[in-house]
Structures are given as structure tokens and as C-alpha cells.
Design a protein around this motif. Structure first.
Motif, PDB file in Angstrom:
ATOM      1  N   GLN A 183       0.852  -1.175   0.097  1.00 22.56           N
ATOM      2  CA  GLN A 183      -0.062  -0.007  -0.093  1.00 22.56           C
ATOM      3  C   GLN A 183       1.114   1.180  -0.137  1.00 22.56           C
ATOM      4  N   ALA A 184       2.098   1.366   0.761  1.00 27.69           N
ATOM      5  CA  ALA A 184       2.773   2.467   0.816  1.00 27.69           C
ATOM      6  C   ALA A 184       3.446   2.442  -0.732  1.00 27.69           C
ATOM      7  N   ASP A 187       8.835  -4.682  -6.494  1.00 27.19           N
ATOM      8  CA  ASP A 187       8.398  -5.160  -5.638  1.00 27.19           C
ATOM      9  C   ASP A 187       9.040  -6.630  -5.508  1.00 27.19           C
ATOM     10  N   ALA A 188       9.254  -7.201  -4.304  1.00 29.48           N
ATOM     11  CA  ALA A 188       9.794  -8.396  -4.349  1.00 29.48           C
ATOM     12  C   ALA A 188       8.619  -9.595  -4.441  1.00 29.48           C
ATOM     13  N   ALA A 220       1.572  -7.396   2.189  1.00 30.92           N
ATOM     14  CA  ALA A 220       1.638  -8.023   3.533  1.00 30.92           C
ATOM     15  C   ALA A 220       0.076  -8.672   3.809  1.00 30.92           C
ATOM     16  N   PHE A 265     -10.113  -3.059  11.081  1.00 27.06           N
ATOM     17  CA  PHE A 265     -10.676  -2.347  12.354  1.00 27.06           C
ATOM     18  C   PHE A 265     -11.425  -1.004  11.717  1.00 27.06           C
ATOM     19  N   VAL A 304      15.000  -5.931  -4.270  1.00 29.63           N
ATOM     20  CA  VAL A 304      16.277  -4.830  -4.291  1.00 29.63           C
ATOM     21  C   VAL A 304      17.286  -5.436  -3.052  1.00 29.63           C
ATOM     22  N   ALA A 308       1.597   3.585   8.825  1.00 34.11           N
ATOM     23  CA  ALA A 308       1.479   2.432   8.522  1.00 34.11           C
ATOM     24  C   ALA A 308      -0.095   1.719   8.313  1.00 34.11           C
ATOM     25  N   LEU A 341      -3.694   1.955   5.907  1.00 38.86           N
ATOM     26  CA  LEU A 341      -4.436   2.249   4.339  1.00 38.86           C
ATOM     27  C   LEU A 341      -4.509   3.887   4.296  1.00 38.86           C
TER      28      LEU A 341
HETATM   29  P1  FAD Z   1       3.512  -4.342   3.016  1.00 46.16           P
HETATM   30  O1  FAD Z   1       2.186  -4.507   2.874  1.00 46.16           O
HETATM   31  O2  FAD Z   1       4.501  -5.210   4.041  1.00 46.16           O
HETATM   32  O3  FAD Z   1       4.287  -4.201   1.536  1.00 46.16           O
HETATM   33  C1  FAD Z   1       5.729  -4.034   1.431  1.00 46.16           C
HETATM   34  C2  FAD Z   1       6.008  -4.747  -0.100  1.00 46.16           C
HETATM   35  O4  FAD Z   1       7.696  -4.591  -0.244  1.00 46.16           O
HETATM   36  C3  FAD Z   1       5.771  -6.254   0.005  1.00 46.16           C
HETATM   37  O5  FAD Z   1       5.183  -6.561  -1.147  1.00 46.16           O
HETATM   38  C4  FAD Z   1       7.254  -6.815  -0.051  1.00 46.16           C
HETATM   39  O6  FAD Z   1       7.257  -7.893  -0.759  1.00 46.16           O
HETATM   40  C5  FAD Z   1       8.120  -5.667  -0.518  1.00 46.16           C
HETATM   41  N1  FAD Z   1       9.620  -5.683  -0.177  1.00 46.16           N
HETATM   42  C6  FAD Z   1      10.093  -5.937   0.861  1.00 46.16           C
HETATM   43  N2  FAD Z   1      11.313  -6.008   0.685  1.00 46.16           N
HETATM   44  C7  FAD Z   1      11.739  -5.635  -0.528  1.00 46.16           C
HETATM   45  C8  FAD Z   1      12.896  -5.375  -1.419  1.00 46.16           C
HETATM   46  N3  FAD Z   1      14.115  -5.535  -0.645  1.00 46.16           N
HETATM   47  N4  FAD Z   1      12.737  -5.138  -2.410  1.00 46.16           N
HETATM   48  C9  FAD Z   1      11.755  -4.981  -3.285  1.00 46.16           C
HETATM   49  N5  FAD Z   1      10.314  -5.302  -2.575  1.00 46.16           N
HETATM   50  C10 FAD Z   1      10.583  -5.728  -1.221  1.00 46.16           C
HETATM   51  N6  FAD Z   1      -4.057  -1.138   8.597  1.00 46.16           N
HETATM   52  C11 FAD Z   1      -5.112  -0.470   8.298  1.00 46.16           C
HETATM   53  O7  FAD Z   1      -5.078   0.406   7.932  1.00 46.16           O
HETATM   54  N7  FAD Z   1      -6.381  -1.113   8.966  1.00 46.16           N
HETATM   55  C12 FAD Z   1      -6.126  -2.474   9.363  1.00 46.16           C
HETATM   56  O8  FAD Z   1      -7.303  -2.715   9.947  1.00 46.16           O
HETATM   57  C13 FAD Z   1      -5.100  -3.143   9.552  1.00 46.16           C
HETATM   58  N8  FAD Z   1      -4.902  -4.139  10.159  1.00 46.16           N
HETATM   59  C14 FAD Z   1      -3.623  -4.731  10.621  1.00 46.16           C
HETATM   60  C15 FAD Z   1      -3.712  -5.891  11.129  1.00 46.16           C
HETATM   61  C16 FAD Z   1      -2.368  -6.574  11.204  1.00 46.16           C
HETATM   62  C17 FAD Z   1      -2.315  -8.067  11.992  1.00 46.16           C
HETATM   63  C18 FAD Z   1      -1.339  -6.051  10.859  1.00 46.16           C
HETATM   64  C19 FAD Z   1      -0.070  -6.569  10.979  1.00 46.16           C
HETATM   65  C20 FAD Z   1      -1.414  -4.776  10.308  1.00 46.16           C
HETATM   66  C21 FAD Z   1      -2.507  -4.209  10.103  1.00 46.16           C
HETATM   67  N9  FAD Z   1      -2.586  -2.927   9.586  1.00 46.16           N
HETATM   68  C22 FAD Z   1      -3.797  -2.486   9.156  1.00 46.16           C
HETATM   69  C23 FAD Z   1      -1.388  -1.960   9.186  1.00 46.16           C
HETATM   70  C24 FAD Z   1      -0.846  -2.085   7.641  1.00 46.16           C
HETATM   71  O9  FAD Z   1      -1.973  -1.360   6.975  1.00 46.16           O
HETATM   72  C25 FAD Z   1      -0.092  -3.124   6.754  1.00 46.16           C
HETATM   73  O10 FAD Z   1       1.176  -3.519   7.843  1.00 46.16           O
HETATM   74  C26 FAD Z   1       0.311  -2.742   5.687  1.00 46.16           C
HETATM   75  O11 FAD Z   1       0.433  -3.952   5.128  1.00 46.16           O
HETATM   76  C27 FAD Z   1       1.746  -1.986   5.534  1.00 46.16           C
HETATM   77  O12 FAD Z   1       1.801  -1.471   3.961  1.00 46.16           O
HETATM   78  P2  FAD Z   1       3.327  -1.603   3.410  1.00 46.16           P
HETATM   79  O13 FAD Z   1       3.097  -1.224   2.048  1.00 46.16           O
HETATM   80  O14 FAD Z   1       4.005  -0.301   4.325  1.00 46.16           O
HETATM   81  O15 FAD Z   1       3.872  -2.802   3.642  1.00 46.16           O
END
Ligand code: FAD
Length: 398
Positions: A17-18, A49-50, A57, A68, A121, A375, A377
Motif C-alpha cells: 500500500q505504501a 516489488d519482491a 502483507a 478495524f 532489491v 502504517a 491504509l
Molecule cells: P507491506 O504491505 O508489507 O508491503 C511491502 C512490500 O515490499 C511487499 O510486497 C514486499 O514483498 C516488498 N519488499 C520487501 N522488501 C523488499 C525489497 N528488498 N525489495 C523489493 N520489495 C521488497 N492497517 C489498516 O489501515 N487497517 C487495518 O485494519 C489494519 N490491520 C492490521 C492487522 C495486522 C495483523 C497487521 C500486522 C497490520 C494491520 N494494518 C492495518 C497495518 C498496515 O496496513 C499493514 O501493515 C500494511 O501492510 C503496511 O503496508 P506497507 O506497504 O508499508 O508494507
């Protein structure tokens, strides 16, 4: 097929998402330049993206996980998350994790975001002198290289589960896993399970297990504090926004630690789910509590829940540690970033996503330290926008 570019203005690492939120704002900047609404040139960019498939996640969370907040309060910039087609599919009516995966897959298509998969990466390096152009070189796992003028790291935390050290851990003969690896309660049918953790996932996993496990013990370092039952993700977001905008509002800490989502509320009110102090040590068959367990972490001397376990041991077949995550920053280790007391990279006070040590490096979506609510959405959009504005200004300076 066209060859993948070997040089871009901006490399976004991570397509969860980020990373997508950063892509949205980079795309929008390009459109604004095209229409004469912003000064050009529009930066070229790629999202690496890996993972082999969209969703970050969200693809890996446990089956019964529900957001939530309702869909309309869980959206990335530009495009609203649609409501769950059948609201009765989840207890809260809020979307489940697969709905988020579908939304993210649709989002990257809708905006034609240039996501490259599977592209992990391994290492980011910087030219020897600050004047070297372009400043960043990315080495990918497949051996290819890419240069970039700026790097937005958005790799999340899911790949860095944190398991705290606990005496006796090596002794325990049963299954010990982190909540990142927890999928469904059927895997624990008739087992005695210890769930550790006073954040949101601990009680959710404990509640999920209740109907299948023979016995569930939920242990927390500090006595857990439930937020009022009417507090959900909306209120949390408002609290975080107030913090960002410098307005008065309840701080998230004042509200409590645990969102009382419907399954957790039901487990607590109907099945008596309650926490006990953290175990003092693991044993071969389970865990043990000292006579003063929890005292130094706020469990009262006369607490009934603490009395239940103090000076006892229990047998467990499995343990699920819902003890959080660290940021996935291993690809940045060669940049030798200095860290704060909390162990996270130092970032600018005027823009918490911007590295202090390495101009042109940004950290997006890992947690409150790089932008309150980043962290989530709904919370990551504003930090993606601020980051892209800074990137654009930097590239324009040239
Ligand atoms: P991620 O979703 O982890 O994406 C990171 C991406 O980077 C992955 O695709 C990964 O493969 C890739 N990557 C990693 N390392 C590398 C590399 N070296 N090179 C290339 N790619 C790489 N948020 C809400 O808004 N509402 C909720 O209800 C909610 N519930 C949650 C419940 C739980 C149990 C948890 C753990 C989190 C929850 N969250 C919620 C929090 C949050 O939205 C998530 O953690 C979200 O997935 C974070 O997004 P992100 O894009 O930062 O990371």
C-alpha cells in the motif's frame, strides 16, 4: 516487450500500500506537468516489488482478519475502497484481508502504476561523492542494476517479525511461531496454546483460537487496556490526524492499546478471554511464572488474573507470539544510516519520511516514526504526497 529501464529519477522499493500511494502521487505529478499545472520535467519512476503478486502483507495475514475500520475509511489516495459485497461475510461488516488484496491489485491497474515483479532489491548504494549523478545504485537479486536520483523505501515490516528473547526459549519442545505465520485456528485443534502480546493482534489471535483450541492462555507484559467499544479505526485516524495537524485531540495512547473489534469483544464478554502476566520463562513442556510475575510491569499485587498464574507452570502444545515487527531495512544497510534511541533511522523534523543522513532517501509507511498513522491504509496517503513534493523539489534543483 520493452527492456526494463536501467535509470529512473525515482525508484520506489516495495509494492504494498505504501509503495502504491507513492506511485499514485508520482503519477499525478506527471499528469500535472503534462497539463501545465506543475513545473516539469515529470520524474520517471518504477516500483520494485519482491512479491510475485499484488497486495503486500495483506496476502499473508490470517484468514479471519477483519479491518478495524469500514471500507470508506480504509482508502488510499484517489480511489475509494469499495464496500465488502456481502457485509455479513465478516462479523464487523468491515473488509477482510482478501478484499484489501483485491483493492490493491485493482488500484495499481487503475492508475497503470509501473510495478515490476518479481524484483527484490538486495542493496542500495550511493556514489562516493555527494555530487555524483545519479546518486543511487540499486542492485537487484537477479543481478541487474538500476540507478536513481531518489529512493523511496516502502518495504513494510512483515518480513521482520520480532520475537523477544525469553529465558528457556531453546528448551520448549512444542511449536513456537510468530503471529506473522499464524493462519487459522484449525491448525491448533484441541491444543493448549499460549498467545503472547498486548497489541491488537494478540487478543485477535486469542479470540480466533477459542473455538478450536483446548485451552487458550493470553499473556501480556503490561495489563492490557481496551479502548471503549465504540472506538474503531475512524477514531484512531482522527487522533493521528490531529497529531499531524497539530490540533488538539485525544492521543491514541490515551484511548488505550486494543481496539475492541467485535470478535475480541465477544471473546472477552462471552467467553471470559482475559490477560495474565507475561511468562517468566519457557520450559520443555510449556511456561512458568515467578511468584512476583508482572509486578514490575503494572500487574497489581492483588490482581486476580495475576494470582491465577503466579508461582505456577502450564503445559502448552504451541505458542503464538504476537510481539510486533521491525522495519524491513536490510537493503539499506550499506548506507550506514544513523539511528535514534528507538533504533530507527533518523529523519527530518520537517518531514519525517526524509532521511537526515542521506538526502534523496525517503522511508515510507513503516510506522509512526516516519509519519503518524503512515502504517495504515488511510494514513499513508498524506505522507506519500509530502514525500513526492519533496522529491520533486529536489529533482528540480537538480
Ligand atoms: P507491506 O504491505 O508489507 O508491503 C511491502 C512490500 O515490499 C511487499 O510486497 C514486499 O514483498 C516488498 N519488499 C520487501 N522488501 C523488499 C525489497 N528488498 N525489495 C523489493 N520489495 C521488497 N492497517 C489498516 O489501515 N487497517 C487495518 O485494519 C489494519 N490491520 C492490521 C492487522 C495486522 C495483523 C497487521 C500486522 C497490520 C494491520 N494494518 C492495518 C497495518 C498496515 O496496513 C499493514 O501493515 C500494511 O501492510 C503496511 O503496508 P506497507 O506497504 O508499508 O508494507
Amino acid at each position: 516487450t520493452t527492456a526494463a529501464p536501467t535509470a529512473v529519477d525515482v525508484a520506489v522499493i516495495g509494492g504494498g500500500q505504501a509503495g502504491l500511494a507513492a506511485g499514485f502521487h508520482l503519477q499525478r505529478l506527471a499528469r500535472d506537468v503534462e497539463r501545465g499545472r506543475a513545473a516539469g520535467p515529470a520524474p520517471s519512476f518504477v516500483i520494485l516489488d519482491a512479491a510475485g503478486e499484488p497486495g503486500g502483507a495483506w496476502r499473508h495475514f490470517w484468514d479471519s482478519l477483519e479491518l478495524f475500520s469500514p471500507a470508506e475509511h480504509s482508502s488510499l489516495p484517489g480511489h475509494r475502497m469499495p464496500a465488502l459485497p456481502d457485509a455479513s461475510a465478516t462479523e464487523s461488516g468491515n473488509p477482510d484481508a482478501l478484499h484489501v488484496v483485491d483493492y490493491l491489485a485493482d488500484y495499481e491497474q487503475r492508475y497503470s502504476l509501473p510495478v515490476r515483479r518479481t524484483a527484490r532489491v538486495s542493496t542500495v548504494t550511493r556514489g562516493a561523492s555527494a555530487a555524483e549523478e545519479p546518486p543511487f545504485t540499486l542492485l537487484l537479486e537477479d543481478g541487474s542494476r538500476l540507478t536513481a536520483g531518489a529512493v523511496v523505501s516502502a518495504t513494510g515490516t512483515f518480513t521482520r517479525p520480532y520475537l523477544p528473547a525469553v529465558p528457556g526459549a531453546a528448551e520448549f519442545a512444542g511449536r513456537r511461531l510468530h503471529s506473522a505465520a499464524y493462519r487459522r485456528p484449525e491448525d491448533f485443534t484441541d491444543q493448549r496454546v499460549l498467545v503472547v502480546g498486548g497489541g491488537n493482534s494478540g487478543p485477535q489471535v486469542a479470540a480466533d483460537l477459542l473455538d478450536h483450541a483446548a485451552e487458550v492462555t493470553w499473556a501480556c507484559r503490561r495489563p492490557p487496556r481496551f479502548m471503549p467499544d465504540d472506538v474503531d479505526g475512524r477514531v484512531l485516524f482522527q487522533a493521528a490526524s490531529a497529531l499531524v495537524l497539530g490540533r488538539d485531540g485525544p492521543s491514541v495512547g490515551e484511548l488505550g492499546d486494543i481496539v475492541a473489534v467485535p470478535p475480541v469483544r465477544r471473546a472477552r464478554d462471552e467467553h471470559g478471554l482475559h490477560a495474565v502476566p507475561m511468562v517468566s520463562r519457557l520450559t520443555r513442556r510449556g511456561a512458568a511464572w515467578d511468584d512476583d510475575a508482572g509486578l514490575e510491569h503494572g500487574w497489581a499485587a492483588d490482581s486476580a488474573a495475576a494470582a491465577e498464574v503466579r508461582g505456577t507452570d502450564r503445559t502448552f502444545d504451541a505458542m503464538v507470539w504476537s510481539t510486533g515487527f521491525h522495519a524491513e531495512l536490510r537493503h539499506l544497510r550499506q548506507l550506514d544510516l544513523s539511528t535514534t534511541g528507538a533504533g530507527v533511522p533518523r529523519t527530518r523534523s520537517d518531514l519525517p519520511t526524509a532521511s537526515t543522513d542521506v538526502p534523496g532517501l525517503y522511508l515510507l509507511g513503516y510506522g509512526d516514526w516516519c509519519g503518524p498513522a503512515s502504517a495504515t491504509l488511510v494514513g499513508v496517503g498524506v505522507w506519500a504526497r509530502n514525500t513526492v513534493e519533496d522529491v520533486a523539489a529536489r529533482l528540480a534543483e537538480g
